[in-house]
Design an enzyme around this catalytic site. Structure first.
Site, PDB file in Angstrom:
ATOM      1  N   HIS A 217      76.515  46.885  47.135  1.00 37.01           N
ATOM      2  CA  HIS A 217      77.016  46.396  48.423  1.00 37.01           C
ATOM      3  C   HIS A 217      76.512  44.986  48.635  1.00 37.01           C
ATOM      4  O   HIS A 217      75.342  44.713  48.432  1.00 37.01           O
ATOM      5  CB  HIS A 217      76.484  47.279  49.571  1.00 37.01           C
ATOM      6  CG  HIS A 217      76.886  48.702  49.451  1.00 37.01           C
ATOM      7  ND1 HIS A 217      76.186  49.724  50.027  1.00 37.01           N
ATOM      8  CD2 HIS A 217      77.941  49.281  48.820  1.00 37.01           C
ATOM      9  CE1 HIS A 217      76.779  50.878  49.771  1.00 37.01           C
ATOM     10  NE2 HIS A 217      77.851  50.647  49.027  1.00 37.01           N
TER      11      HIS A 217
ATOM     12  N   SER B 222      72.327  49.503  47.009  1.00 36.57           N
ATOM     13  CA  SER B 222      72.567  48.759  48.242  1.00 36.57           C
ATOM     14  C   SER B 222      71.280  47.997  48.557  1.00 36.57           C
ATOM     15  O   SER B 222      70.676  47.445  47.632  1.00 36.57           O
ATOM     16  CB  SER B 222      72.979  49.736  49.343  1.00 36.57           C
ATOM     17  OG  SER B 222      73.393  49.041  50.482  1.00 36.57           O
TER      18      SER B 222
ATOM     19  N   ASP C 242      76.018  56.256  50.693  1.00 33.72           N
ATOM     20  CA  ASP C 242      77.059  56.013  49.698  1.00 33.72           C
ATOM     21  C   ASP C 242      76.504  56.365  48.320  1.00 33.72           C
ATOM     22  O   ASP C 242      75.362  56.049  48.012  1.00 33.72           O
ATOM     23  CB  ASP C 242      77.485  54.537  49.752  1.00 33.72           C
ATOM     24  CG  ASP C 242      78.724  54.263  48.911  1.00 33.72           C
ATOM     25  OD1 ASP C 242      79.475  55.224  48.638  1.00 33.72           O
ATOM     26  OD2 ASP C 242      78.927  53.091  48.530  1.00 33.72           O
TER      27      ASP C 242
END
Lengths: 274, 193
Positions: B45, B18, B138
């Site tokens: 992401h 991310s 995540d």
């Protein structure tokens, strides 16, 4: 989500054959990874004690069976999702259909109705709503009931309004609904030309001829064979020179109908030319 | 941290990241030899609507084929696959990709957890998953699945991460096999059997 899922591959197959035998719902052509994730999620959410109990409940309890179908199908949607797609509908597709005396649109897999109302808004702004009919269908009666209420979470309206403006909308988006506490209730006239009805893409046949069929982010859940069958169904339900619109990662390429369709530049919209 | 076990042949390497992970990818990919015998699957992401940019950017750093995943696509060795924005990327038992537009997980779609978890069940002990810099958790639950199914869990050394939270959470919650500096990641990938 559990790290090692309690639902095994063979459990998924057992449930799918139960659903088919007992209820006539055929999910055997669905991609398994997504189904299994959603079944595992429900299993954990509802704190089933064992697979046997879970299975029995689905078979024995009509209300729970409904919940099961509702939960294993994906019902995530937005208004004016992918604004450039709606801009193309607004500027190119719908004006062409506007030359017809009557416009029939099929929105397959409409879920909770966000797209149906989005299209209704487009038609209204193009002054075509009065001579249009939108058939919004889904296999899942629960989401259709929700769709027919024309109420959506107020918390979504900022995002929807941004999408609407990006798609070429010029009005004040809030003029289309009345806010009451946490809900936005959309104006009745938007619903007046939408017919919400159950239709199962796996097992049901063509029911009319349309000039525009939209089915976005449904085919991704189907295996290749089922995708091709559904594309045949759309082909049989689409008039010559009609349009077929799919989700941003879906395509008619590699299907039996591909050679009769020509894609509009930049968007996942195909025109039937053959 | 390093462990002594005979590693099985790698069938897939999945990299999740991310905030702060793009820089790492841009540094690592040029080091990876283009003839590796497994696919590299990248789940990062990013903002919806910038779809084609990331594969194009990454392809300037490697001679390997880089492409955004098409749904139902067969997963082939020697290719770098990038998860499309705004869809979860799932791995099927027949080693094809499928896409899913269900709820966001950890406020993310694609969610690294979803890809790690479905891949863990398919590739089991032949899966290697690497979690890079990022500001949410995540991937942590996904790495747990990877370990539960016998795969290998790797994190970017949090000390070297622009945003340490994601690999640091993994370190706290998962039995990590390797913790690698940015420089070491490329060499490690080249040495995978």
């Amino acid at each position: 989500m559990l790290e090692v899922p309690v639902i095994q591959d063979e459990h998924v197959e057992i449930l799918l054959s139960d659903l088919l035998e007992q209820y006539g719902y055929d999910f055997t052509g669905y991609s398994r990874a997504s189904l299994k994730r959603r079944i595992s999620r429900l299993y954990t959410l509802d704190k089933a004690l064992s697979f046997a109990e879970f299975r029995y409940r689905i078979s024995d309890d009509q209300a729970y069976f409904k919940r099961f179908v509702e939960q294993i199908t994906v019902n995530v949607t937005e208004m004016f999702r992918d604004p450039s797609f709606f801009r193309t509908l607004r500027e190119e597709v719908l004006p062409k259909l506007g030359t017809y005396p009557f416009i029939r649109i099929w929105l397959a897999g409409c879920s909770t109705g966000e797209e149906a109302y989005s299209i209704s808004i487009l038609l209204k702004e193009l002054n075509l709503l009065h001579k249009s009919l939108i058939y919004a269908t889904d296999l899942n009666p629960a989401v259709l009931e929700k769709a027919a209420q024309s109420m959506f979470a107020m918390s979504q309206m900022k995002q929807y309004s941004e999408n609407y403006i990006l798609s070429g909308g010029l009005k004040d988006f809030s003029s289309y609904y009345t806010a009451s506490y946490s809900l936005a209730k959309f104006n009745e006239d938007l619903k007046s030309k939408i017919i919400f009805s159950t239709h199962n893409l796996v097992s049901d046949h063509s029911f009319n001829e349309f000039q525009l069929i939209l089915c976005r982010n449904v085919l991704i859940y189907f295996d290749r064979d089922l995708q091709h069958n559904v594309l045949d169904l759309f082909d049989n339900s689409l008039e010559g020179l009609g349009y077929l619109a799919l989700g941003s990662k879906e395509t008619v390429d590699f299907s039996r109908i591909a050679k009769r369709y020509k894609r509009l530049p930049g968007e996942k919209i195909w025109r039937k030319i053959g | 941290m390093e462990k002594d076990r005979l590693m099985e042949k790698c069938k897939a390497l999945i990299i999740g990241g991310s905030a702060g992970s793009l820089d790492v990818l841009l540094k690592v990919l040029p080091v990876v030899r283009p003839d590796i015998s497994f696919p590299i699957i990248i789940v990062v992401h990013r903002k919806h609507g910038t779809d084609s940019l990331l594969p194009v950017l990454l392809s300037t750093r490697t001679e390997m084929r880089v492409k955004e995943v098409d749904e139902k696509e067969a997963i082939l060795a020697g290719t770098i696959y990038v998860a499309p924005s705004d869809y979860h990327l799932l791995i099927e038992q027949d080693q094809t990709f499928s896409l899913d537009y269900s709820e966001k997980i950890n406020y993310s779609r694609p969610a690294i957890d979803a890809t790690f978890q479905t891949a863990a069940e398919v590739y089991r002990s032949q899966l290697v998953c690497l979690l890079l810099s990022g500001s949410n958790a995540d991937g942590v639950s996904g790495l747990k699945s990877v370990k539960a199914w016998g795969g290998t869990a790797i994190i970017q050394d949090p000390e070297t991460a622009q945003v340490a939270y994601m690999p640091a959470q993994a370190k706290l919650n998962v039995q990590i096999d390797y913790e690698l500096s940015i420089e070491a990641i490329g060499d490690f990938i080249n040495l995978l059997p």
